[in-house]
Design an enzyme around this catalytic site. Structure first.
Site, PDB file in Angstrom:
ATOM      1  N   GLY A  46      -1.378  -8.708   8.689  1.00  0.00           N
ATOM      2  CA  GLY A  46      -1.883  -7.782   7.677  1.00  0.00           C
ATOM      3  C   GLY A  46      -1.982  -8.494   6.342  1.00  0.00           C
ATOM      4  N   GLN A  51      -2.337  -9.453  -2.664  1.00  0.00           N
ATOM      5  CA  GLN A  51      -1.731 -10.730  -2.240  1.00  0.00           C
ATOM      6  C   GLN A  51      -2.650 -11.925  -2.498  1.00  0.00           C
ATOM      7  OE1 GLN A  51      -0.379  -8.955   1.738  1.00  0.00           O
ATOM      8  NE2 GLN A  51       1.240 -10.404   1.296  1.00  0.00           N
ATOM      9  N   CYS A  94       6.691 -11.173   5.208  1.00  0.00           N
ATOM     10  CA  CYS A  94       5.602 -10.956   4.260  1.00  0.00           C
ATOM     11  C   CYS A  94       5.040 -12.310   3.845  1.00  0.00           C
ATOM     12  CB  CYS A  94       6.123 -10.204   3.029  1.00  0.00           C
ATOM     13  SG  CYS A  94       4.837  -9.848   1.817  1.00  0.00           S
ATOM     14  N   LEU A  95       3.719 -12.413   3.839  1.00  0.00           N
ATOM     15  CA  LEU A  95       3.089 -13.681   3.459  1.00  0.00           C
ATOM     16  C   LEU A  95       3.387 -14.041   2.002  1.00  0.00           C
ATOM     17  CD1 LEU A  95      -0.358 -13.236   5.249  1.00  0.00           C
ATOM     18  CD2 LEU A  95       1.600 -14.612   6.000  1.00  0.00           C
ATOM     19  N   HIS A 136       3.794  -1.059   5.274  1.00  0.00           N
ATOM     20  CA  HIS A 136       4.080  -2.309   4.546  1.00  0.00           C
ATOM     21  C   HIS A 136       2.928  -2.641   3.585  1.00  0.00           C
ATOM     22  CE1 HIS A 136       5.538  -6.702   4.576  1.00  0.00           C
ATOM     23  NE2 HIS A 136       4.328  -6.804   4.061  1.00  0.00           N
ATOM     24  N   GLU A 137       1.690  -2.498   4.082  1.00  0.00           N
ATOM     25  CA  GLU A 137       0.521  -2.856   3.256  1.00  0.00           C
ATOM     26  C   GLU A 137       0.283  -1.821   2.154  1.00  0.00           C
ATOM     27  OE1 GLU A 137      -0.235  -5.713   3.711  1.00  0.00           O
ATOM     28  OE2 GLU A 137       0.259  -6.093   5.797  1.00  0.00           O
ATOM     29  N   HIS A 140       2.383  -2.467  -0.715  1.00  0.00           N
ATOM     30  CA  HIS A 140       1.847  -3.522  -1.593  1.00  0.00           C
ATOM     31  C   HIS A 140       0.912  -2.935  -2.648  1.00  0.00           C
ATOM     32  CE1 HIS A 140       3.210  -7.422  -0.158  1.00  0.00           C
ATOM     33  NE2 HIS A 140       2.869  -7.170   1.087  1.00  0.00           N
TER      34      HIS A 140
HETATM   35  O1  GNR Z   1       2.223 -11.028   8.877  1.00  0.00           O
HETATM   36  C1  GNR Z   1       2.952 -10.062   8.656  1.00  0.00           C
HETATM   37  N1  GNR Z   1       3.808  -9.632   9.611  1.00  0.00           N
HETATM   38  C2  GNR Z   1       4.507  -8.439   9.533  1.00  0.00           C
HETATM   39  C3  GNR Z   1       5.546  -8.225  10.438  1.00  0.00           C
HETATM   40  C4  GNR Z   1       6.256  -7.043  10.434  1.00  0.00           C
HETATM   41  C5  GNR Z   1       5.938  -6.063   9.524  1.00  0.00           C
HETATM   42  C6  GNR Z   1       4.919  -6.268   8.601  1.00  0.00           C
HETATM   43  C7  GNR Z   1       4.213  -7.435   8.610  1.00  0.00           C
HETATM   44  S1  GNR Z   1       2.915  -7.676   7.477  1.00  0.00           S
HETATM   45  C8  GNR Z   1       2.916  -9.414   7.326  1.00  0.00           C
HETATM   46  C9  GNR Z   1       1.764  -9.887   6.465  1.00  0.00           C
HETATM   47  C10 GNR Z   1       1.929  -9.378   5.058  1.00  0.00           C
HETATM   48  O2  GNR Z   1       2.668  -9.856   4.238  1.00  0.00           O
HETATM   49  N2  GNR Z   1       1.249  -8.320   4.724  1.00  0.00           N
HETATM   50  O3  GNR Z   1       1.375  -7.782   3.499  1.00  0.00           O
HETATM   51 NI    NI Z   2       3.397  -8.290   2.861  1.00  0.00          NI
END
Ligand code: GNR
Ligand code: NI
Length: 172
Positions: A46, A51, A94-95, A136-137, A140
């Site tokens: 995601g 980001q 999270c990236l 999660h997104e 952000h």
């Molecule tokens: O790559 C991602 N893996 C992930 C694993 C578990 C829950 C959420 C994520 S999102 C993350 C990529 C990211 O930072 N998205 O904002």
């Molecule tokens: Ni993230």
């Protein structure tokens, strides 16, 4: 299509609230392509526009398995309409916080309204990894990171480590 540099903790950009997309036009579709390419390159499942430093309420997700056909999904102006009372726990990463992982508890099912890449309104009832990833997104887009859902002790340790790393890398 362009791979964009990722914004990394503790960059204050990650704490800003993104603004709604006003019109789903070619510029927005180009942004979606760049976000997908950046996400695949990382690799991640995601990515939110913030980001890559674009303060728009937009995210991309692809939960397809390695080797299977890609399943890119674009969510514009997503809104959580409903969340289940039952919860599920996933180990999240999270990236923008590379190489740090922690278990996060969230609603197991969410109903999300959004515009697709054609600007058409859609509603999805998501569970499993899609539910976790959407939350999660969408966090952000509101300046919230997954470390905000873990203990303060762990969060402070992660922020301290990344702040120190950023200071070492800086040319000041
Ligand atoms: O790559 C991602 N893996 C992930 C694993 C578990 C829950 C959420 C994520 S999102 C993350 C990529 C990211 O930072 N998205 O904002
Ligand atoms: Ni993230």
């Amino acid at each position: 299509m362009t791979i964009k540099p990722l914004i990394i903790l503790p960059d204050p950009i990650l704490r800003q609230v993104s603004k709604p997309v006003e019109r789903v036009d070619s510029e927005i579709r180009k942004l979606a392509e760049d976000m997908l390419e950046t996400m695949y390159d990382a690799p991640g499942i995601g990515l939110a526009a913030v980001q890559i430093g674009v303060m728009r309420r937009m995210l991309v997700i692809d939960l397809s398995k390695e080797g299977d056909p890609k399943e890119p999904q674009v969510f514009i102006n997503p809104e959580i309409l409903a969340s289940s009372d039952d919860r599920s726990v996933y180990e999240e990463g999270c990236l923008s916080i590379p190489d740090y992982y922690a278990e996060v508890e969230r609603p197991a099912t969410v109903t999300v309204k959004y515009l697709d890449a054609n600007g058409v309104e859609q509603t999805v009832e998501a569970d499993g990894l899609l539910a976790t990833c959407l939350q999660h997104e969408i966090d952000h887009l509101n300046g919230v990171l997954f470390i905000d859902h873990i203990s303060r002790l762990k969060r402070d340790m992660v922020i301290k480590k990344f702040t120190k790393a950023a200071r070492t890398k800086a040319t000041i």
